[in-house]
Write an enzyme that holds these catalytic residues in place. Structure first.
Site, short mmCIF file in Angstrom:
data_model
loop_
_atom_site.label_atom_id
_atom_site.label_comp_id
_atom_site.label_asym_id
_atom_site.label_seq_id
_atom_site.Cartn_x
_atom_site.Cartn_y
_atom_site.Cartn_z
N ARG A 41 4.35 19.60 -79.59
CA ARG A 41 5.60 20.27 -79.93
C ARG A 41 6.51 20.35 -78.70
O ARG A 41 7.73 20.21 -78.80
CB ARG A 41 5.29 21.68 -80.46
CG ARG A 41 6.53 22.46 -80.88
CD ARG A 41 6.18 23.74 -81.60
NE ARG A 41 5.90 24.83 -80.67
CZ ARG A 41 5.53 26.06 -81.05
NH1 ARG A 41 5.38 26.34 -82.33
NH2 ARG A 41 5.31 27.01 -80.16
N LYS A 96 2.66 29.69 -87.63
CA LYS A 96 3.33 30.87 -88.20
C LYS A 96 4.77 30.55 -88.62
O LYS A 96 5.19 30.87 -89.72
CB LYS A 96 3.36 32.03 -87.18
CG LYS A 96 2.01 32.51 -86.73
CD LYS A 96 2.10 33.76 -85.86
CE LYS A 96 2.80 33.55 -84.52
NZ LYS A 96 2.10 32.65 -83.58
N ARG A 140 2.42 42.46 -81.59
CA ARG A 140 1.47 41.73 -80.75
C ARG A 140 0.65 42.69 -79.89
O ARG A 140 -0.18 42.22 -79.11
CB ARG A 140 2.23 40.77 -79.83
CG ARG A 140 2.34 39.34 -80.37
CD ARG A 140 3.29 38.63 -79.46
NE ARG A 140 3.08 37.24 -79.28
CZ ARG A 140 3.86 36.28 -79.80
NH1 ARG A 140 4.83 36.59 -80.63
NH2 ARG A 140 3.68 35.02 -79.50
N ARG A 163 10.68 23.71 -75.09
CA ARG A 163 10.23 25.04 -74.65
C ARG A 163 9.32 24.90 -73.44
O ARG A 163 8.28 24.25 -73.50
CB ARG A 163 9.45 25.72 -75.78
CG ARG A 163 10.32 26.27 -76.87
CD ARG A 163 9.52 26.90 -77.98
NE ARG A 163 8.60 27.94 -77.52
CZ ARG A 163 7.92 28.73 -78.34
NH1 ARG A 163 8.07 28.61 -79.64
NH2 ARG A 163 7.11 29.64 -77.85
N ARG A 214 -0.97 32.22 -72.73
CA ARG A 214 -0.51 32.82 -74.00
C ARG A 214 -1.71 33.16 -74.88
O ARG A 214 -1.73 34.20 -75.54
CB ARG A 214 0.47 31.88 -74.71
CG ARG A 214 1.83 31.84 -73.99
CD ARG A 214 2.61 30.58 -74.32
NE ARG A 214 3.13 30.54 -75.66
CZ ARG A 214 3.52 29.41 -76.28
NH1 ARG A 214 3.40 28.24 -75.66
NH2 ARG A 214 4.03 29.46 -77.48
P1 AMP Z 1 6.50 32.88 -80.01
O1 AMP Z 1 7.73 32.12 -80.36
O2 AMP Z 1 6.09 33.85 -81.08
O3 AMP Z 1 5.37 31.98 -79.59
O4 AMP Z 1 6.85 33.78 -78.74
C1 AMP Z 1 7.24 33.19 -77.52
C2 AMP Z 1 7.21 34.23 -76.41
O5 AMP Z 1 8.13 35.28 -76.73
C3 AMP Z 1 5.89 34.93 -76.20
O6 AMP Z 1 5.00 34.18 -75.37
C4 AMP Z 1 6.35 36.22 -75.51
O7 AMP Z 1 6.71 35.99 -74.16
C5 AMP Z 1 7.65 36.53 -76.27
N1 AMP Z 1 7.37 37.38 -77.45
C6 AMP Z 1 7.56 37.06 -78.76
N2 AMP Z 1 7.21 38.06 -79.57
C7 AMP Z 1 6.75 39.06 -78.77
C8 AMP Z 1 6.21 40.35 -79.00
N3 AMP Z 1 6.04 40.83 -80.25
N4 AMP Z 1 5.85 41.10 -77.92
C9 AMP Z 1 6.02 40.65 -76.67
N5 AMP Z 1 6.49 39.43 -76.37
C10 AMP Z 1 6.87 38.62 -77.41
#
Ligand code: AMP
Length: 191
Positions: free
Chosen positions: A128, A14, A89, A134, A146
């Site tokens: 990654r 993404k 989400r 991370r 996740r």
């Molecule tokens: P990402 O970078 O999109 O993989 O997001 C990393 C982490 O951020 C996720 O595993 C969640 O803990 C948190 N997070 C990101 N976006 C959301 C969302 N829309 N709702 C809830 N948690 C989020």
């Protein structure tokens, strides 16, 4: 105005694709994960709150995430449109996004989901994690959690947007350029 939601499990590409779409369509890219990580890095109250959830691979609570997203949109009153990456989400987030955009005279143009199988994604994320630093990319159990969060809470949004005739599924396996092309074909077919 074009407003695109990018779906896909962690590792689906993404963020990478959002960078190309952002410059091609001149959109503002909002990644809720990036905003949370920025807040963690700067040790804000929001960052402290989000960190405990993110470190485990759990979703951050809806209310916090929704407020944060709305604030990010408000920061860009001149935007020609947005790419929402990693938001919504959950069903509650999707409903509040529709309501929020409609109050502003805006709406989602399309949602595109990058599809790839779990084993391929685990391999990508662990790789990654070697460079991203991370914690949620460095441990297979957290990665699988996740995915579980995605299956339980995010996957149902497919039906939510299909009902609105706004859901597009994109094969997320291939070269970065091939996938960008597939996304652009889907987005251009909207106009
Ligand atoms: P990402 O970078 O999109 O993989 O997001 C990393 C982490 O951020 C996720 O595993 C969640 O803990 C948190 N997070 C990101 N976006 C959301 C969302 N829309 N709702 C809830 N948690 C989020």
């Amino acid at each position: 105005m074009i407003n695109i939601v990018l779906f896909g499990k962690p590792g689906a590409g993404k963020g990478t694709q959002a960078e190309f779409l952002k410059s091609h369509y001149q959109l503002v890219h909002i990644s809720t994960g990036d905003v949370f990580r920025y807040n963690i890095k700067n040790a804000t109250d929001l960052g402290k709150l989000a960190q405990s959830y993110m470190d485990k691979g759990d979703l951050v609570p809806d209310e916090v995430t929704i407020n944060m997203l709305e604030a990010e949109v408000e920061k860009n009153p001149q935007a020609k449109g947005f790419i929402f990456d990693g938001f919504p989400r959950t069903q509650a987030q999707a409903q509040s996004l529709d309501a929020f955009l409609s109050r502003k005279g805006m709406s989602i143009s399309a949602t595109v989901a990058l599809e790839a199988d779990d084993d391929e994604l685990v391999t990508r994320l662990l790789k990654r994690g070697e460079t991203s630093g991370r914690p949620d990319d460095q441990d297979e159990a957290k990665i699988r959690n996740r995915f579980e969060e995605y299956n339980q809470k995010t996957a149902p949004l497919r039906a939510f947007y299909t009902e609105q005739n706004k859901f597009h599924s994109i094969n997320g396996i291939g070269s970065i350029e091939e996938i960008t092309q597939r996304l652009m074909t889907a987005i251009d077919s909207l106009q």
